[in-house]
Design an enzyme around this catalytic site. Structure first.
Site, PDB file in Angstrom:
ATOM      1  N   CYS A 101       0.835  -1.202   0.000  1.00  0.00           N
ATOM      2  CA  CYS A 101       0.000   0.000   0.000  1.00  0.00           C
ATOM      3  C   CYS A 101       0.872   1.256   0.000  1.00  0.00           C
ATOM      4  O   CYS A 101       1.461   1.598  -1.014  1.00  0.00           O
ATOM      5  CB  CYS A 101      -0.975  -0.033   1.188  1.00  0.00           C
ATOM      6  SG  CYS A 101      -2.358   1.119   1.025  1.00  0.00           S
ATOM      7  N   HIS A 210      -3.390  -5.708   1.380  1.00  0.00           N
ATOM      8  CA  HIS A 210      -2.624  -5.890   2.612  1.00  0.00           C
ATOM      9  C   HIS A 210      -2.523  -7.360   3.015  1.00  0.00           C
ATOM     10  O   HIS A 210      -3.371  -7.854   3.763  1.00  0.00           O
ATOM     11  CB  HIS A 210      -3.282  -5.109   3.752  1.00  0.00           C
ATOM     12  CG  HIS A 210      -3.120  -3.627   3.659  1.00  0.00           C
ATOM     13  ND1 HIS A 210      -2.186  -2.938   4.406  1.00  0.00           N
ATOM     14  CD2 HIS A 210      -3.775  -2.705   2.914  1.00  0.00           C
ATOM     15  CE1 HIS A 210      -2.277  -1.640   4.118  1.00  0.00           C
ATOM     16  NE2 HIS A 210      -3.232  -1.480   3.220  1.00  0.00           N
ATOM     17  N   GLU A 212      -0.646  -8.681   5.158  1.00  0.00           N
ATOM     18  CA  GLU A 212      -0.448  -8.819   6.607  1.00  0.00           C
ATOM     19  C   GLU A 212      -1.767  -8.855   7.381  1.00  0.00           C
ATOM     20  O   GLU A 212      -1.797  -9.239   8.557  1.00  0.00           O
ATOM     21  CB  GLU A 212       0.448  -7.689   7.142  1.00  0.00           C
ATOM     22  CG  GLU A 212      -0.220  -6.335   7.317  1.00  0.00           C
ATOM     23  CD  GLU A 212      -0.389  -5.545   6.031  1.00  0.00           C
ATOM     24  OE1 GLU A 212      -0.730  -4.352   6.123  1.00  0.00           O
ATOM     25  OE2 GLU A 212      -0.173  -6.109   4.941  1.00  0.00           O
TER      26      GLU A 212
END
Length: 245
Positions: A101, A210, A212
């Site tokens: 991002c 994302h 994560e």
């Protein structure tokens, strides 16, 4: 002859891969990225934006957030930090780097990846679980995926529309440097439904979604993002000598 002497003994100690995670003023997802590294079996190493040493890491993650408040434009100020200078130099020597991002925006600002991330086509911040198709599994960060694999990874951004000139787009397409595309509706208007790209060597990857936030079912839509961290921890890096600038 002692039969024990005929049996080779492997005294090699497994190497835990050290993955640096950079924190800028305004970073939001550095702790999440560090947790993802640990869940993948790596050692997360905190890197501060004002430092110049990479602390002997084997790879680096530039996390999401709003570095320096996204003043001027996303990533425009972060690109001048001492840590980013060190990362750029190391990346050109082969250090694997993942920009997520805002980190993707920074990688484009410093020229490690081509193109730019601009305001979403709808001019609204988008936050949702996003289906993707993995296009390239030959990079350091995607080797644990299967070509064409469909995954779900969250997006959350206001400036995620990937744009590039026709020559650059033709190069990305022709060289297989698009690592993932949006499925089930393009959230930001990115040309060609591009969600992420890589450099020519496959060591530097930029991704708007994302991973994560998709490392375990308890806290995300699933664990589809974990393979991105597992790739660099136990895949491509494990087959090469440790390089720690």
């Amino acid at each position: 002859m002692n039969s024990d002497q005929d049996v080779p003994v492997d005294n090699t100690t497994p190497v835990t891969r050290r993955i640096g995670v950079v924190t800028f003023p305004g970073s939001l997802d550095d702790r999440d990225a560090a947790r993802a590294v640990r869940l993948a079996g790596g050692e997360a190493v905190a890197l501060w934006h004002g430092d110049i040493e990479l602390s002997g890491v084997d790879a680096v993650v530039l996390p999401g957030g709003f570095s320096y408040g996204d003043y001027l434009r996303a990533g425009a100020i972060a690109r001048f930090s001492p840590m980013v200078d060190a990362i750029v130099n190391a990346a050109r020597d082969g250090l694997p780097v993942l920009g997520i991002c805002n980190g993707f925006q920074v990688l484009c600002e410093v020229g490690l990846l081509p193109g730019a991330l601009t305001r979403n086509a709808g001019l609204h911040f988008v936050c949702r679980d996003q289906p993707l198709r993995i296009e390239n599994t030959t990079t350091v960060w995607t080797s644990e995926y299967s070509a064409g694999e469909k995954v779900v990874i969250p997006v959350k951004h206001g400036e995620g529309r990937y744009v590039a000139g026709p020559t650059t787009l033709a190069e990305l397409e022709g060289a297989g440097r698009i690592i993932a595309r949006y499925l089930g509706g393009n959230p930001n208007g990115s040309v060609g439904d591009i969600a992420g790209i890589c450099n020519a060597e496959g060591t530097v990857v930029g991704l708007m979604p994302h991973p994560e936030h998709a490392v375990e079912p308890l806290t995300g839509p699933g664990s589809d993002g974990l393979a991105m961290f597992a790739s660099v921890v136990s895949g491509a890096l494990a087959d090469s000598p440790v390089t720690r600038p």
